[in-house]
Design a protein around this motif. Structure first.
Motif, PDB file in Angstrom:
ATOM      1  N   ILE A 244       0.871  -1.182   0.000  1.00 34.28           N
ATOM      2  CA  ILE A 244       0.000   0.000   0.000  1.00 34.28           C
ATOM      3  C   ILE A 244       0.902   1.224   0.000  1.00 34.28           C
ATOM      4  N   LEU A 245       0.749   2.078  -1.012  1.00 33.66           N
ATOM      5  CA  LEU A 245       1.556   3.283  -1.091  1.00 33.66           C
ATOM      6  C   LEU A 245       0.950   4.382  -0.215  1.00 33.66           C
ATOM      7  N   ASN A 256      -6.002  -7.027   6.919  1.00 38.23           N
ATOM      8  CA  ASN A 256      -5.618  -8.431   6.723  1.00 38.23           C
ATOM      9  C   ASN A 256      -5.188  -8.561   5.268  1.00 38.23           C
ATOM     10  N   PRO A 257      -4.797  -9.755   4.805  1.00 40.48           N
ATOM     11  CA  PRO A 257      -4.269  -9.861   3.433  1.00 40.48           C
ATOM     12  C   PRO A 257      -5.216  -9.402   2.332  1.00 40.48           C
ATOM     13  N   THR A 258      -6.524  -9.323   2.602  1.00 39.05           N
ATOM     14  CA  THR A 258      -7.471  -8.918   1.559  1.00 39.05           C
ATOM     15  C   THR A 258      -8.235  -7.641   1.905  1.00 39.05           C
ATOM     16  N   THR A 259      -7.889  -6.964   2.969  1.00 43.73           N
ATOM     17  CA  THR A 259      -8.668  -5.795   3.410  1.00 43.73           C
ATOM     18  C   THR A 259      -7.743  -4.633   3.754  1.00 43.73           C
ATOM     19  N   LEU A 260      -8.125  -3.441   3.304  1.00 46.38           N
ATOM     20  CA  LEU A 260      -7.418  -2.231   3.722  1.00 46.38           C
ATOM     21  C   LEU A 260      -8.429  -1.168   4.128  1.00 46.38           C
ATOM     22  N   GLN A 261      -7.940  -0.198   4.890  1.00 51.65           N
ATOM     23  CA  GLN A 261      -8.784   0.912   5.325  1.00 51.65           C
ATOM     24  C   GLN A 261      -8.067   2.230   5.042  1.00 51.65           C
ATOM     25  N   TRP A 262      -8.808   3.157   4.421  1.00 49.83           N
ATOM     26  CA  TRP A 262      -8.266   4.480   4.095  1.00 49.83           C
ATOM     27  C   TRP A 262      -9.090   5.515   4.841  1.00 49.83           C
ATOM     28  N   LYS A 263      -8.408   6.342   5.655  1.00 48.88           N
ATOM     29  CA  LYS A 263      -9.074   7.397   6.417  1.00 48.88           C
ATOM     30  C   LYS A 263      -8.565   8.763   5.984  1.00 48.88           C
ATOM     31  N   ILE A 264      -9.498   9.711   5.760  1.00 51.27           N
ATOM     32  CA  ILE A 264      -9.159  11.081   5.385  1.00 51.27           C
ATOM     33  C   ILE A 264      -9.900  12.020   6.339  1.00 51.27           C
ATOM     34  N   PRO A 265      -9.201  12.809   7.132  1.00 51.21           N
ATOM     35  CA  PRO A 265      -9.886  13.692   8.103  1.00 51.21           C
ATOM     36  C   PRO A 265     -10.840  14.678   7.444  1.00 51.21           C
ATOM     37  N   GLU A 266     -10.425  15.313   6.325  1.00 49.36           N
ATOM     38  CA  GLU A 266     -11.312  16.227   5.607  1.00 49.36           C
ATOM     39  C   GLU A 266     -10.841  16.374   4.169  1.00 49.36           C
ATOM     40  N   LEU A 267     -11.789  16.640   3.291  1.00 53.85           N
ATOM     41  CA  LEU A 267     -11.478  16.780   1.863  1.00 53.85           C
ATOM     42  C   LEU A 267     -12.456  17.778   1.250  1.00 53.85           C
ATOM     43  N   GLY A 268     -11.917  18.782   0.549  1.00 54.19           N
ATOM     44  CA  GLY A 268     -12.763  19.737  -0.157  1.00 54.19           C
ATOM     45  C   GLY A 268     -13.567  20.647   0.733  1.00 54.19           C
ATOM     46  N   VAL A 269     -13.102  20.920   1.945  1.00 52.30           N
ATOM     47  CA  VAL A 269     -13.855  21.778   2.858  1.00 52.30           C
ATOM     48  C   VAL A 269     -13.706  23.250   2.482  1.00 52.30           C
ATOM     49  N   SER A 270     -12.498  23.650   2.068  1.00 48.94           N
ATOM     50  CA  SER A 270     -12.266  25.061   1.747  1.00 48.94           C
ATOM     51  C   SER A 270     -12.113  25.315   0.250  1.00 48.94           C
ATOM     52  N   GLY A 271     -12.094  24.270  -0.559  1.00 46.37           N
ATOM     53  CA  GLY A 271     -11.956  24.423  -2.005  1.00 46.37           C
ATOM     54  C   GLY A 271     -11.929  23.063  -2.682  1.00 46.37           C
ATOM     55  N   ASN A 272     -11.989  23.066  -4.013  1.00 46.23           N
ATOM     56  CA  ASN A 272     -11.964  21.802  -4.754  1.00 46.23           C
ATOM     57  C   ASN A 272     -10.656  21.061  -4.463  1.00 46.23           C
ATOM     58  N   GLU A 273     -10.770  19.769  -4.123  1.00 45.38           N
ATOM     59  CA  GLU A 273      -9.603  19.018  -3.683  1.00 45.38           C
ATOM     60  C   GLU A 273      -9.766  17.548  -4.057  1.00 45.38           C
ATOM     61  N   GLY A 274      -8.659  16.915  -4.428  1.00 40.74           N
ATOM     62  CA  GLY A 274      -8.683  15.504  -4.779  1.00 40.74           C
ATOM     63  C   GLY A 274      -7.746  14.696  -3.891  1.00 40.74           C
ATOM     64  N   ALA A 275      -7.972  13.381  -3.838  1.00 41.40           N
ATOM     65  CA  ALA A 275      -7.119  12.476  -3.074  1.00 41.40           C
ATOM     66  C   ALA A 275      -7.059  11.140  -3.787  1.00 41.40           C
ATOM     67  N   THR A 276      -5.891  10.511  -3.768  1.00 40.83           N
ATOM     68  CA  THR A 276      -5.731   9.201  -4.399  1.00 40.83           C
ATOM     69  C   THR A 276      -4.958   8.266  -3.473  1.00 40.83           C
ATOM     70  N   GLU A 278      -2.941   4.402  -3.965  1.00 41.69           N
ATOM     71  CA  GLU A 278      -2.520   3.327  -4.856  1.00 41.69           C
ATOM     72  C   GLU A 278      -2.051   2.138  -4.018  1.00 41.69           C
ATOM     73  N   PHE A 279      -2.467   0.949  -4.434  1.00 43.30           N
ATOM     74  CA  PHE A 279      -1.979  -0.262  -3.773  1.00 43.30           C
ATOM     75  C   PHE A 279      -1.868  -1.375  -4.810  1.00 43.30           C
ATOM     76  N   TYR A 280      -1.094  -2.393  -4.467  1.00 47.09           N
ATOM     77  CA  TYR A 280      -0.817  -3.492  -5.395  1.00 47.09           C
ATOM     78  C   TYR A 280      -1.423  -4.788  -4.860  1.00 47.09           C
ATOM     79  N   ILE A 281      -1.973  -5.585  -5.776  1.00 46.94           N
ATOM     80  CA  ILE A 281      -2.522  -6.885  -5.409  1.00 46.94           C
ATOM     81  C   ILE A 281      -1.949  -7.949  -6.336  1.00 46.94           C
ATOM     82  N   ARG A 282      -1.891  -9.184  -5.825  1.00 49.40           N
ATOM     83  CA  ARG A 282      -1.358 -10.307  -6.609  1.00 49.40           C
ATOM     84  C   ARG A 282      -2.391 -11.426  -6.640  1.00 49.40           C
TER      85      ARG A 282
END
Length: 460
Positions: A244-245, A256-276, A278-282
């Motif tokens: 997971i990058l 666990n090997p098949t589950t991830l969690q992504w948390k973002i405190p805030e996004l786009g509150v004061s203006g247009n904003e993006g978030a990405t 990237e992770f790898y699976i086999r």
């Protein structure tokens, strides 16, 4: 505006059995439209390829978009875009036309949409140019272009520079793509859209999904920027997460090997904003096929934004698998609860994997010492008409012997397998009892030789 777009992409459409692929999750968000007036230009493709259900579903999607923005700006669908926001309609084929200016009348906007008819080529450059020209450069309103198209550029100059100029002027560009008759190049849509590309582009192969795409975008534009975002991603159990990058916003971790969690405190509150992220699976299964990457993915935030991620699939090639013996057909029966003894007739069964194993011996005559021999045996089967059918070929290396004189060499136990389904016996229907006529040809020759080329010696 809330979450204005969500996306999930993979970097390849085909992998080997133990192949790896990169998965990209993306979100974009912007402030609430009711407290942040926004001017939106819907740019709608009406080229000839939109004839029929695509245009019908596009109109339904645009009408739904307008209704959602109407309600979001003043808390009711009163037929008027409120709170200082506006919508305009631009449509295009060979050229682009401003079907309305930036206005607030829902009736006039819908009338313009429902009057569209499909014909002509596809001029994206003119569409972007006409749309960008509708914005008032002196206005403090946020500026948004929603570009919908179902095909590649077939008329006019290259659209990328025109889209880039619009973005440079502060216009946020979203692209909705329908994979139409001449196809969609997603990389081109990414080039036109505001960064991050993955969170500003949505593509569907099915025009029946257009209304949902427009509805999701409008619903998210109408909400405030998102806070306390939690995304739980569970991948297909045929895969495992290998790495997971670091995300561009927030934190991500493996559960666990098949589950991830992504948390973002805030996004786009004061203006247009993006978030990405990237992770790898086999791939770890041994089965081939086209497999979805997701098992499930859930989204939540404090504002209650509605977010749907695409469900990409990858083609997995594990080579050819042969299962020569299927599972037996079961016989179902019931033993009564009070019985401790029962007799069940299971019916008939037949011998499985019938056929013959032929074991051949051959004597190679007069093999001289210190010479290896190459031996080949070709086996065929003869039908009633004398025709031959190949049944196998085997080749061997017979080691050299060191006896003082040439001698015979017996080669034993050369086995050939003859499944019954290959039988061309004249005694049809007799199964294992039918005679099978075979023919063997033997080829043998020395590998080693005493022969050496004479060197040519020239004396002057």
């Amino acid at each position: 505006m809330g979450i204005t777009n969500s996306n999930k992409q993979i970097d390849t459409l085909q992998i080997g059995c133990d192949g790896t692929l990169k998965v990209t999750l993306a979100l974009s968000a912007a402030p609430d439209i009711s407290s942040n007036p926004t001017d939106i230009v819907l740019v709608l493709d009406r080229s000839g390829s939109m004839t029929g259900s695509p245009l019908t579903n596009l109109k339904a999607g645009a009408d739904t978009f307008i209704d959602i923005i109407d309600e979001a700006t003043d808390s009711s669908q009163d037929g008027n875009i409120g709170s200082g926001s506006h919508i305009a309609i631009v449509s295009f084929s060979d050229t682009a036309v401003a079907d309305t200016q930036l206005i607030t009348s829902v009736a006039d906007l819908k009338a313009a949409v429902n009057a569209l008819s499909a014909s002509g080529l596809t001029n994206h450059a003119d569409a972007f140019s006409v749309a960008a020209g509708l914005f008032d450069p002196m206005s403090s309103n946020a500026k948004v272009i929603v570009m919908f198209t179902d095909g590649k550029t077939t008329s006019g100059p290259p659209p990328a520079p025109v889209a880039a100029a619009a973005r440079a002027a502060g216009i946020v560009i979203y692209c909705i793509g329908l994979i139409g008759a001449d196809g969609i190049d997603v990389s081109v849509l990414n080039d036109w859209a505001t960064d991050p590309d993955a969170s500003h582009v949505a593509v569907t192969p099915d025009d029946s999904e257009l209304e949902d795409l427009f509805a999701d975008l409008a619903a998210n534009i109408s909400r405030p920027g998102a806070t306390n975002i939690v995304i739980n991603e569970v991948i297909n159990p045929d895969f495992v997460i290998t790495s997971i990058l670091l995300p561009t916003k927030g934190t991500a971790m493996s559960i666990n090997p098949t589950t991830l969690q992504w948390k973002i405190p805030e996004l786009g509150v004061s203006g247009n904003e993006g978030a990405t992220l990237e992770f790898y699976i086999r791939h770890i299964s041994q089965s081939s096929g086209t497999k979805p990457v997701n098992q499930s993915i859930t989204y939540s935030d404090t504002e209650g934004n509605s977010v749907t991620f695409p469900d990409p699939a990858v083609k997995v090639d594990c080579g050819i698998t042969v299962t020569p013996e299927p599972c037996p057909t079961p016989v179902n029966f019931t033993v009564d609860g009070c019985e401790d003894y029962t007799v069940v007739d299971l019916g008939d069964t037949y011998l499985e994997s019938t056929g013959r194993i032929v074991e051949l011996n051959v004597t190679v005559r007069s093999v001289c010492p210190y010479k290896r021999v190459a031996l080949g045996i070709i086996l065929t089967e003869i039908d009633c008409n004398g025709s031959e059918y190949p049944r196998g070929v085997k080749t061997f290396t017979i080691p050299a012997h060191n006896y003082p004189a040439c001698r015979d060499i017996l080669v034993k136990c050369i086995r050939f397998v003859l499944p019954n389904d290959l039988s061309v016996s004249c005694a049809a229907g007799r199964g294992m009892c039918g005679a099978r006529n075979l023919r063997a040809r033997v080829i043998a020759h020395n590998i080693d030789t005493d022969y050496k080329c004479c060197d040519t010696i020239v004396t002057v």
